[in-house]
Design a protein around this motif. Structure first.
Motif, PDB file in Angstrom:
ATOM      1  N   CYS A  35     -11.822  -7.297  -7.993  1.00  0.00           N
ATOM      2  CA  CYS A  35     -13.319  -8.143  -8.613  1.00  0.00           C
ATOM      3  C   CYS A  35     -14.099  -8.794  -7.296  1.00  0.00           C
ATOM      4  O   CYS A  35     -13.538  -9.180  -6.461  1.00  0.00           O
ATOM      5  N   LYS A  36     -15.472  -8.749  -7.616  1.00  0.00           N
ATOM      6  CA  LYS A  36     -16.491  -9.157  -6.448  1.00  0.00           C
ATOM      7  C   LYS A  36     -15.808 -10.827  -6.320  1.00  0.00           C
ATOM      8  O   LYS A  36     -15.958 -11.510  -7.436  1.00  0.00           O
ATOM      9  N   ASN A  37     -15.861 -11.195  -5.005  1.00  0.00           N
ATOM     10  CA  ASN A  37     -15.706 -12.612  -4.708  1.00  0.00           C
ATOM     11  C   ASN A  37     -14.164 -12.812  -5.240  1.00  0.00           C
ATOM     12  O   ASN A  37     -13.911 -14.138  -5.483  1.00  0.00           O
ATOM     13  N   CYS A  38     -13.498 -12.014  -5.320  1.00  0.00           N
ATOM     14  CA  CYS A  38     -11.835 -12.545  -5.437  1.00  0.00           C
ATOM     15  C   CYS A  38     -11.461 -13.453  -4.463  1.00  0.00           C
ATOM     16  O   CYS A  38     -11.880 -13.392  -3.242  1.00  0.00           O
ATOM     17  N   PHE A  39     -10.803 -14.742  -5.213  1.00  0.00           N
ATOM     18  CA  PHE A  39     -10.110 -15.412  -3.967  1.00  0.00           C
ATOM     19  C   PHE A  39      -8.969 -15.084  -3.392  1.00  0.00           C
ATOM     20  O   PHE A  39      -8.424 -15.594  -2.364  1.00  0.00           O
ATOM     21  N   THR A 136     -17.766 -13.274 -10.972  1.00  0.00           N
ATOM     22  CA  THR A 136     -18.355 -14.464 -10.428  1.00  0.00           C
ATOM     23  C   THR A 136     -19.714 -15.001 -11.210  1.00  0.00           C
ATOM     24  O   THR A 136     -19.972 -16.075 -10.826  1.00  0.00           O
ATOM     25  N   LYS A 139     -18.435 -17.840 -13.222  1.00  0.00           N
ATOM     26  CA  LYS A 139     -17.407 -18.925 -12.641  1.00  0.00           C
ATOM     27  C   LYS A 139     -17.814 -20.197 -13.057  1.00  0.00           C
ATOM     28  O   LYS A 139     -19.006 -20.437 -13.085  1.00  0.00           O
ATOM     29  N   SER A 148     -13.231 -17.974 -14.298  1.00  0.00           N
ATOM     30  CA  SER A 148     -14.391 -17.796 -15.075  1.00  0.00           C
ATOM     31  C   SER A 148     -14.449 -17.650 -16.663  1.00  0.00           C
ATOM     32  O   SER A 148     -13.191 -17.333 -17.163  1.00  0.00           O
TER      33      SER A 148
END
Length: 170
Positions: A35-39, A136, A139, A148
């Motif tokens: 996933c984009k901007n996964c933490f 994201t 979010k 999200s």
């Protein structure tokens, strides 16, 4: 299960933000969603992290009376469903709840359950599933237990019994 090792990216020994009550959180190593901007991008590789003894993890969890449950996060725990189902079964036998965070939606899981070893077994030992990829664009830091707005907190016991999706409002 012969191989009693599971590949984890890490563990939080005491968490209040990954489900209700004091919880142990196991972060699975390996994720296909990216996933984009996964933490947790360090959890994406299937070869990273470290192998840990599942029986030792179980003993540590069930011997702590303060821990109310275990949460499997990631990476994606469904990528190691057989191993996580072993842990889930043992901790549920001791009265602890099981939450799972996955990038798969509940509908995807049900449609692919027959072709993915361990998914059905893991779901049968799961109390709550937080489903869906982190988005994201959706979010929201005010959301409880999810990152999200597209992600759902699903009561798996009720949903499997009725064949309808029952979400939990937190």
């Amino acid at each position: 299960m012969e191989d009693r090792k599971i590949r984890l990216a890490g563990m939080i020994y005491e968490s209040l933000s990954n489900g209700p009550g004091l919880r142990r959180v196991l972060f699975s190593q390996g994720c296909r969603h990216k996933c984009k901007n996964c933490f947790n991008p360090h959890t994406h590789s299937f070869t990273g992290g470290e192998l840990m003894d599942m029986d030792e993890i179980i003993v540590d969890i069930v011997s702590n009376p303060m821990i109310k449950g275990v949460t499997f996060s990631g990476g994606d725990p469904l990528e190691q469903a057989e191993k996580f189902s072993y842990i889930a079964k043992k901790v549920r036998e001791k009265g602890k709840s099981v939450w799972i965070y996955t990038g798969y939606t509940f509908e995807e899981i049900l449609s692919k359950i027959s072709e993915n070893k361990g998914w059905e077994k893991l779901l049968n030992y799961t109390d709550v599933l937080v489903d869906g990829k982190f988005d994201t664009n959706k979010k929201d830091e005010k959301l409880k237990f999810r990152g999200s707005a597209n992600q759902r907190i699903i009561d798996i016991r009720k949903s499997l019994n009725t064949k309808e999706i029952y979400t939990i409002n937190c």
